[in-house]
Design a protein around this motif. Structure first.
Motif, PDB file in Angstrom:
ATOM      1  N   PRO B  43      -0.114 -35.915  -0.515  1.00  0.00           N
ATOM      2  CA  PRO B  43      -0.446 -34.577  -0.106  1.00  0.00           C
ATOM      3  C   PRO B  43      -1.518 -33.848  -0.382  1.00  0.00           C
ATOM      4  N   SER B  46       0.319 -29.526  -3.397  1.00  0.00           N
ATOM      5  CA  SER B  46       1.835 -29.520  -3.619  1.00  0.00           C
ATOM      6  C   SER B  46       1.814 -28.160  -4.525  1.00  0.00           C
ATOM      7  N   LEU B  48       4.515 -26.631  -7.193  1.00  0.00           N
ATOM      8  CA  LEU B  48       5.458 -26.792  -8.271  1.00  0.00           C
ATOM      9  C   LEU B  48       5.931 -25.586  -9.095  1.00  0.00           C
ATOM     10  N   GLU B  65      13.951 -33.496 -11.843  1.00  0.00           N
ATOM     11  CA  GLU B  65      12.884 -33.447 -10.484  1.00  0.00           C
ATOM     12  C   GLU B  65      11.970 -34.482 -10.868  1.00  0.00           C
ATOM     13  N   ASP B  66      11.304 -34.914  -9.477  1.00  0.00           N
ATOM     14  CA  ASP B  66      10.318 -35.803  -9.486  1.00  0.00           C
ATOM     15  C   ASP B  66       8.608 -34.978  -9.431  1.00  0.00           C
ATOM     16  N   ASP B  67       8.788 -33.825 -10.011  1.00  0.00           N
ATOM     17  CA  ASP B  67       7.557 -33.355 -10.097  1.00  0.00           C
ATOM     18  C   ASP B  67       6.346 -33.834 -10.469  1.00  0.00           C
ATOM     19  N   LEU B  70       4.962 -36.026  -7.743  1.00  0.00           N
ATOM     20  CA  LEU B  70       4.470 -35.279  -6.899  1.00  0.00           C
ATOM     21  C   LEU B  70       3.037 -34.917  -7.197  1.00  0.00           C
ATOM     22  N   SER B  74      -1.044 -35.666  -5.613  1.00  0.00           N
ATOM     23  CA  SER B  74      -1.639 -34.520  -4.748  1.00  0.00           C
ATOM     24  C   SER B  74      -3.091 -34.434  -4.856  1.00  0.00           C
TER      25      SER B  74
END
Lengths: 242, 171
Positions: B43, B46, B48, B65-67, B70, B74
């Protein structure tokens, strides 16, 4: 004895859990969670129970990746899936009803299903609606196929289908779902009318054993209390009073 | 990870091969079995929302979560946080996963920033608001009403918190 369809389905699911194995329950799966919790309190006290996001049964602390990696390593013996459509080959559709690019209904997507259906040792399918629109001849999109060719690494696959009407079993020889039993009070014809593909019943039409008094006492007491932490509405509506 | 693609277990024989032409089937060079490759997602930006952040830009993110993945995939990471605390307080937090501020481009203090979803330890899911959103999102016309009420008619984030019933969180 009086029981709800959810109590019967949970009792049927519980019988599939083997003591000592690792059993995981994914999102939006209160019925499998009830069945697994019943099994753990009855015949499978040494099962490792994983229920996603349940404060007492979810050890993973690093997002869904940690769980998916665990599953990809073949550590899950028993898992549960549902589907917007399920067909006689055990194919699941979680993508779209109708044409993919112009769907009648856009479903949520596969998430872990196209992996877990291969990597869990056994998968039990469940649906609280048993109708011809769910149990179809051929799914519109295959999110997870019931079986695969030998060149595809696959540890497991479908084992049973549990609905409010019947139990189907996957025959790995014919690669098809077959009728295992119909629930008490129902006939083969009634289940067939609710199923969009011809039911094969190689062992006739046995009746599903109903939940026992012990099953119901455990479901309505400790299982309901534990489920209420994650599924408060289901815990209130699915069980009769203790 | 900075790799161009990864093999994914399962999937072979599903309609993903037909629906996602960028997924490629190859023979695993080690086992010879069929395996599906998926290209990396990189990305540009992102966004968050963190449970907490500290004054150094380190984040405390929800464990479910898979933050963290992510953020590390990014190019630009814009984080909002319900609370800004000291680095010592962030280290002592009993719940959550930490993400180093080295991965964070910009940080915004946004109390109530997860609304109408939940922020653990701060506020729960706003079920009535989500039901209203679902009702109004059913058509473009009614969704304009939603945007008018919750976005265009509001002067600032404090006004949104008032509409959302979270005025007590306003800084």
């Amino acid at each position: 004895m009086t029981y709800t369809p959810e109590e019967l389905m949970a009792a049927v699911i519980a019988r599939e859990v083997r003591d000592g194995e690792t059993v995981a329950v994914g999102t939006l799966s209160p019925l499998p969670a009830a069945g697994v919790l019943l099994a753990a309190r009855r015949h499978a006290p040494r099962a490792t129970v994983l229920i996603i996001n349940h404060e007492d049964y979810w050890p993973f602390r690093n997002g869904s990746k940690e769980f998916y990696d665990f599953a990809q390593r073949g550590k899950i013996d028993l898992f549960f899936h549902s589907g917007g459509q399920i067909d006689q080959l055990g194919n699941l559709n979680l993508i779209a009803i109708g044409e993919h690019d112009h769907p009648v209904i856009r479903l949520p997507g596969g998430a872990g299903a196209p992996m877990l259906y291969y990597l869990a040792g056994r998968v039990i399918l469940f649906r609280t609606e048993h109708t011809p629109r769910i149990f179809v001849e051929r799914v519109d999109c295959v999110t997870s196929p019931g079986s695969s060719p030998p060149r595809v690494p696959r540890r497991g696959g479908p084992a049973k289908v549990v609905t409010p009407l019947a139990v189907l079993a996957f025959n790995p020889g014919s690669r098809r779902l077959e009728l295992e039993s119909v629930h008490p009070g129902l006939s083969f014809e009634e289940v067939q009318r609710s199923t969009g593909f011809p039911l094969v019943a190689p062992r006739g039409t046995p009746t599903t054993p109903p939940p026992t008094a012990l099953d119901l006492a455990i479901l309505r007491g400790p299982v309901r209390a534990s489920l209420a932490k994650l599924y408060p509405i289901f815990a209130l509506s699915a069980f009769l009073a203790a | 990870m900075g790799v161009p693609f990864l093999p994914v277990p399962g999937h072979v024989g599903s309609d993903y091969e037909r629906l996602r032409p960028e997924f490629r089937l190859i023979a695993d060079p080690y086992s010879g079995k069929d395996v599906l490759l998926v290209p990396a997602i990189a990305p540009d930006v992102s966004f968050l929302h963190a449970l907490q952040a500290d004054t150094e830009g380190n984040l405390l993110l929800d464990e479910k979560e898979d933050d963290c993945l992510l953020a590390q995939a990014s190019r630009v990471v814009v984080a909002s946080a319900d609370e800004i605390v000291t680095p010592e307080a962030l280290r002592r937090a009993p719940y959550g996963v930490r993400l180093s501020g080295i991965h964070v481009t910009a940080l915004v203090h946004a109390p109530g920033g997860a609304h109408p979803t939940a922020c653990r330890g701060r506020y729960g899911l706003d079920e009535a608001h989500i039901r209203e959103y679902l009702r109004l999102a059913a058509s473009d016309d009614s969704f304009r009403d939603y945007l008018q009420r919750y976005v265009f008619d509001l002067t600032d984030h404090g006004a949104y918190l008032g509409e959302a019933g979270l005025a007590a969180l306003a800084p």
